[in-house]
Structures are given as structure tokens and as C-alpha cells.
Design an enzyme around this catalytic site. Structure first.
Site, PDB file in Angstrom:
ATOM      1  N   GLU A  87     -11.683   6.576   0.522  1.00 34.46           N
ATOM      2  CA  GLU A  87     -11.502   7.363   1.733  1.00 34.46           C
ATOM      3  C   GLU A  87     -12.808   7.400   2.525  1.00 34.46           C
ATOM      4  O   GLU A  87     -13.897   7.510   1.950  1.00 34.46           O
ATOM      5  CB  GLU A  87     -11.074   8.780   1.345  1.00 34.46           C
ATOM      6  N   GLU A 117      -1.785   3.672   3.444  1.00 35.89           N
ATOM      7  CA  GLU A 117      -2.859   4.518   2.925  1.00 35.89           C
ATOM      8  C   GLU A 117      -4.229   3.845   3.042  1.00 35.89           C
ATOM      9  O   GLU A 117      -5.250   4.524   3.169  1.00 35.89           O
ATOM     10  CB  GLU A 117      -2.600   4.876   1.458  1.00 35.89           C
TER      11      GLU A 117
END
Length: 209
Positions: A103, A82
Site C-alpha cells: 500500500e 487492489e
């Protein structure tokens, strides 16, 4: 899968099979943590991981030694994927886990875009995680706390790992043998193992039954 195999190999090699039954720190030592995550962002400290893990007594402590190692290897495999800063498909992809805190695409459900080891996303996840780790609605009001406090970041990741949501079992139950697939699950190839945790985190099989 390569992430999980890498970490499982490191965890098995660097830990003897016989030791006192203690917390995750007895398996994920500081030196092993450094070895697994050589290019991690300094934000992700071993101390923060251990402190966060202590809030989830069953995490990495369920079952025999092999089961505990398997769960922790899977957790670090998924969270490293991730957060990887490595080039997809290249050999360095396996060594750049925990490189990113947030992100890159911050337009994805802003301000509830991915943050922390599990890149927790969407308002409903921030809300559930916030309440589960004892912060009330703090993470809804200030989602940036996940990328500002490493203990909170790890707690949101472990919360997601430990929590069944809707029809999806928890990753913890899958990796510790506590989840048994139904006939329908078997027919759709939903079988216990690392692959199913990928589906739980990023897949869509469990959204429609």
C-alpha cells in the site's frame, strides 16, 4: 466490474472447454497469466501463484469448467483492482494489475498496512492468515514477509478469498454458488455475483446486521 469482465473474456478465449480436471494451472497457464497481467511487478510470478493455490484444494477447482473460470476471473479482477498502477477511470487501469506490492499509504494501521495481491490489512487479518497458512504468529511478528515472499503473498490473498469472516460469506462460496442469500440479504440487494465480492472485500453491509 471491468476487471472481472476482462479476465473472464481472456480465460474463456484462451482455454478450451474440455480438459482433464486438474489444478488452477490447467486454466491459468503461464502464457495466460502473462497476457492478463502485462505490467505486473516481477515479484508476482506465475510459479508462486500456482504453488500458493495448491495449498487451497477447492480454489479454482470447484464446480464445472464455467464455474471454475468464473471464480478465477473474479479473483484476478478483485486482486488486480487492489494492486493496480493504472490511472483510475482510464483504459490503462485494466492492464496494470499486480503493479504494487505494498500500500502506498503506509500510515494505515502500520505496520499492518496493505500487502500482497489482496492488500491484506489490519493486525487481526495478519494474525488469522498467518495461522491459517501454517506460519503461527510469524506474520504478526514480521508482517513484511507478505511483501518479501511471493508464495506467502498469494497464500494470504487466497486465504482471504476462501474464508468466511463473521457474517460475511467467503468470496469463494459466492462465486461457486455455495452461498444462498437470506430474505434479509435479498432485501438489501446482497445477491450472488462479482459485485458481492467487492462488498465482502471493501464494503460494510455485513458488519452490522
Amino acid at each position: 466490474m471491468r476487471f472481472s469482465m476482462k479476465f473472464r473474456s481472456l480465460i474463456t478465449t484462451n482455454n478450451k472447454l474440455h480438459f482433464k480436471r486438474e489444478g488452477v494451472g490447467s486454466i491459468i497457464t503461464s502464457s495466460l497469466y502473462d497476457q492478463m497481467l502485462p505490467h505486473r511487478n516481477p515479484f508476482y510470478t506465475h510459479e508462486a501463484f500456482i504453488k500458493a493455490a495448491s495449498s487451497f484444494p477447492a480454489f479454482g477447482t470447484t464446480g464445472n469448467v464455467a464455474t471454475r473460470k468464473r471464480e478465477l476471473a473474479a479473483f484476478f479482477g478483485q486482486t488486480s483492482h487492489e494492486t493496480t498502477g493504472g490511472t483510475p477511470g482510464s483504459s490503462d487501469a485494466n492492464t496494470y494489475g499486480y503493479y504494487f506490492i505494498e500500500e502506498l499509504n503506509k500510515n494505515d494501521d502500520a505496520p499492518y498496512y496493505g500487502r500482497g495481491p489482496m492488500q491484506i490489512t489490519h493486525k487481526y487479518n495478519y494474525e488469522q492468515a498467518s495461522k491459517a497458512i501454517g506460519l503461527g504468529n510469524a506474520l504478526v511478528d514480521n508482517p513484511g514477509m507478505v511483501s518479501q515472499d511471493p508464495v506467502i503473498a498469494f497464500k494470504t490473498a487466497i486465504w482471504y478469498w476462501m474464508t468466511a469472516q463473521g457474517a460475511k460469506p467467503s468470496c469463494h462460496d459466492v462465486m461457486t454458488g455455495k452461498w444462498t442469500p437470506t430474505n434479509d440479504d435479498r432485501a438489501k440487494n446482497r445477491l450472488p455475483g462479482y459485485g458481492l465480492t467487492t462488498n465482502i472485500i471493501n464494503g460494510a453491509w455485513f458488519r452490522v446486521r
